[in-house]
Structures are given as structure tokens and as C-alpha cells.
Design an enzyme around this catalytic site. Sequence first.
Site, PDB file in Angstrom:
ATOM      1  N   LYS A 113       9.667 -31.711  -8.943  1.00 35.97           N
ATOM      2  CA  LYS A 113      10.246 -31.607 -10.292  1.00 35.97           C
ATOM      3  C   LYS A 113      10.480 -33.000 -10.886  1.00 35.97           C
ATOM      4  O   LYS A 113      10.921 -33.901 -10.175  1.00 35.97           O
ATOM      5  CB  LYS A 113      11.584 -30.862 -10.161  1.00 35.97           C
ATOM      6  CG  LYS A 113      12.313 -30.611 -11.453  1.00 35.97           C
ATOM      7  CD  LYS A 113      13.656 -29.927 -11.228  1.00 35.97           C
ATOM      8  CE  LYS A 113      14.786 -30.933 -11.127  1.00 35.97           C
ATOM      9  NZ  LYS A 113      16.107 -30.448 -11.536  1.00 35.97           N
ATOM     10  N   LYS A 124      15.727 -36.938 -13.463  1.00 27.60           N
ATOM     11  CA  LYS A 124      16.256 -38.186 -13.987  1.00 27.60           C
ATOM     12  C   LYS A 124      16.886 -39.046 -12.897  1.00 27.60           C
ATOM     13  O   LYS A 124      17.142 -40.210 -13.102  1.00 27.60           O
ATOM     14  CB  LYS A 124      17.217 -37.940 -15.139  1.00 27.60           C
ATOM     15  CG  LYS A 124      18.397 -37.018 -14.876  1.00 27.60           C
ATOM     16  CD  LYS A 124      19.273 -37.010 -16.128  1.00 27.60           C
ATOM     17  CE  LYS A 124      19.822 -35.660 -16.514  1.00 27.60           C
ATOM     18  NZ  LYS A 124      20.747 -35.059 -15.566  1.00 27.60           N
ATOM     19  N   LYS A 132      20.031 -31.220  -2.289  1.00 28.53           N
ATOM     20  CA  LYS A 132      20.925 -32.351  -2.574  1.00 28.53           C
ATOM     21  C   LYS A 132      21.671 -32.811  -1.336  1.00 28.53           C
ATOM     22  O   LYS A 132      21.957 -33.997  -1.197  1.00 28.53           O
ATOM     23  CB  LYS A 132      21.891 -32.017  -3.723  1.00 28.53           C
ATOM     24  CG  LYS A 132      21.159 -31.901  -5.070  1.00 28.53           C
ATOM     25  CD  LYS A 132      21.959 -32.346  -6.272  1.00 28.53           C
ATOM     26  CE  LYS A 132      21.045 -32.411  -7.493  1.00 28.53           C
ATOM     27  NZ  LYS A 132      21.709 -32.598  -8.762  1.00 28.53           N
TER      28      LYS A 132
END
Length: 334
Positions: free
Chosen positions: A199, A202, A117
Amino acid sequence: MENTARKKIIFSGIQPTGIMTLGNYLGAIKNWTLLQEEYHCCYSIVNQHAITVRQDPKALRENTLAAYALILACGIDPEKSIAFIQSHVSAHAELSWALSCYTQFGELSRMTQFKDKSAKHPENVNAGLFTYPVLMAADILLYQADLVPVGIDQKQHLELARNIAQRFNGIYGNVFTVPDGYIPKAAAKVMSLQDPTKKMSKSDDNPKSFIGILDQPSTIIKKFKSAVTDSETCVCYREGKDGINNLMSIYSAVTGKDYDAIAAEFEGKGYGDFKVAVGEAVVEELRPIRERYEQLMQDKAYLESCYRAGAEKASSIAGRTLEKVYKKIGFLPK
Ligand code: ATP
Ligand code: LTN
């Protein structure tokens, strides 16, 4: 004698960072609903985790209510389980601070989600993103959870929560239950339909890469038809066939069929037929959820009464653990 009669406790959370995907559903929420029949379950919309990435306030408010409605639509029964919004229970932030003093900088530096991230948002590598797993440990430990149903991507965070609990117990005696993960056999990591080495997420910029739980049937079929596979024709689970493996694991999770049965079902048929079959199975799995979600979103007063009651029940359990922790640490009582 050990009390073997105690019903096990489950805790899990999901971030309100956008419309939930089929990955969230198969990896986590489907298990949440199954577990509530046998265990004491606490499920939270973790909006405090969500602000580790910059959020628009209005969108965060809307997404939080939508995520809450969506977990109910998936089958979480607010009478059976405690369903609440993280920021409504102040003990989460409070325990998180205390536990951060029992967590090492080096441990947090090894977290792969932090590395990913921070690479994705180099302009906002904030301290919250770094200490995110401590808040997650606080979530779990406040409820003395035995089991934590999550997708496999959360395994490392869970391991850290166990380490923090064990360390704290080592210093102060038995304060926390040391939690175990509960990871599904099929679809523990649903992959992106456009890049099956990544992965399904969303927050992916390409909407074709994920199936939203609320996507229309025609959209779902279209997305599966354009899923990236390989240049062979065999529907079989094998190393290197990432795209097909992913579709097989989705089909298996939805239909309950194992990989051999799926391979037999599609022997001699092409990928086209298989993709449509996966799409149709997913449409049928998600249809009742979408319908129930639409009904729930019409009744905001009901949703509000559920999350208020949830927060009250959660606060009372969490408050007890926090009080115990404060006492052990040596905080002067109020
Ligand atoms: P983001 O993609 O925005 O980082 P996320 O969907 O990974 O968010 P959460 O919303 O917090 O993160 O995930 C909630 C649960 O869904 C977690 O238990 C996580 O393990 C699970 N999960 C998320 N993505 C997948 C996936 N692709 N396959 C299986 N489980 C998943
Ligand atoms: N970090 C999790 C969400 C999460 C969670 C939790 C999961 C926050 N707190 C407690 C299980 C238990 C994620 O999926 N990204």
C-alpha cells in the site's frame, strides 16, 4: 412508518501522521468532498489514533493543523460539513472506553493492521495500538453514521465497528446506527510506486514510493517516471502487472476514463509516455489543492475559528449519543 426523509450521515477520519499521500486523497478524501453535497458529513483529524505510534509533540501539533488545512484545501467546506479535531471532543475517548468492554480480545487479535503495525514497531506494541479499532468504532457510532468513506484497507475495522454496534443494540435496543463502508471503485488501494504489492503509505521510509499531496509538479513527474513496472510494453490491466495496474487505477480515478479507454489511448506507445501522462494528470489534479493549502496556512486565525466551531457542533451531537449510552449501560446520571 420509517422516516425515509432523513438525510444520511457520513463520518470519516484521517490521522495527522505526516503529509497526506495521493492514496489518502483518491482512496478517501476525494469522496469526502463529493459526499458533502448530499449528506450531513463529519470529518475528523484523528490525533488520538496517531499516538498509537510514538509522535514528537511539536510535529504532531504542526501535522494536525496541516492535516486540517489540507482537508479544507481538498474541498471540505466547514460551513457544509463538520470538520474537527478528535481530541477536542472528549466523547470519543469516553465512548471508546465503554465500547472496549463490549469488544473481545480475540476480535482485536485478528486485526491485520495491528499485526502489521506491531511487526513494524516491535519496541512499542502498546495497548492503544491494540484497541485502536474500538476508538475508530466510537468515532463512527457517536455520530450515528450511515456511511463511512475509506480506502479498502479499513474494511476490516469497519466490519468490527458494525459488529460492536449490532452487539450493543442486541443487548440494549436500538442505540447505534449500523454503518456501511463507502469504498471507491477506482483507487480504493493505491499501491507504492516502488513496490506495487504494498500500500502507498505516508509513513513509508522511501519518499519515492509515495506522491505527497503537496509535492511539487517536477517531483511528481520524477516519481512517476521512476515507478516500478514490468518488462513488457503493453498498457493493459492484467493480473501480475501490479505496477501498471496501479498506474492505470490512478489515471482512471483522476481522469474518469475506464481501463479499456486507457489501454486504447496508449496502444502502441511505451510505458514512458504513459508514466508521463499519469504524472501530468496528477499534477493538474493536485495543483489547486496545493495553492489553496498555502493560502490557508497563512491564515491561522481562520483555521482556528473553523476547528473551534467544528468541535462545538461535533460535541453536541456526540454528547447526545454518549448520554444515551451511559443511560442504557446503567451509569448513575450526574
Ligand atoms: P499510515 O500509512 O501512516 O499508516 P494511512 O495513510 O494508512 O496511515 P490514515 O491517514 O488514517 O492512514 O488514512 C486515511 C484514509 O486514507 C483511510 O480512509 C484509508 O483507507 C485511506 N488510505 C490510506 N492509504 C491509502 C491507499 N494507499 N490507497 C487508498 N486509500 C488509502
Ligand atoms: N483508522 C483509519 C482512520 C480513522 C477512521 C476513523 C476512518 C480513525 N477513525 C473513523 C473512518 C472512520 C485509518 O485510516 N487508518
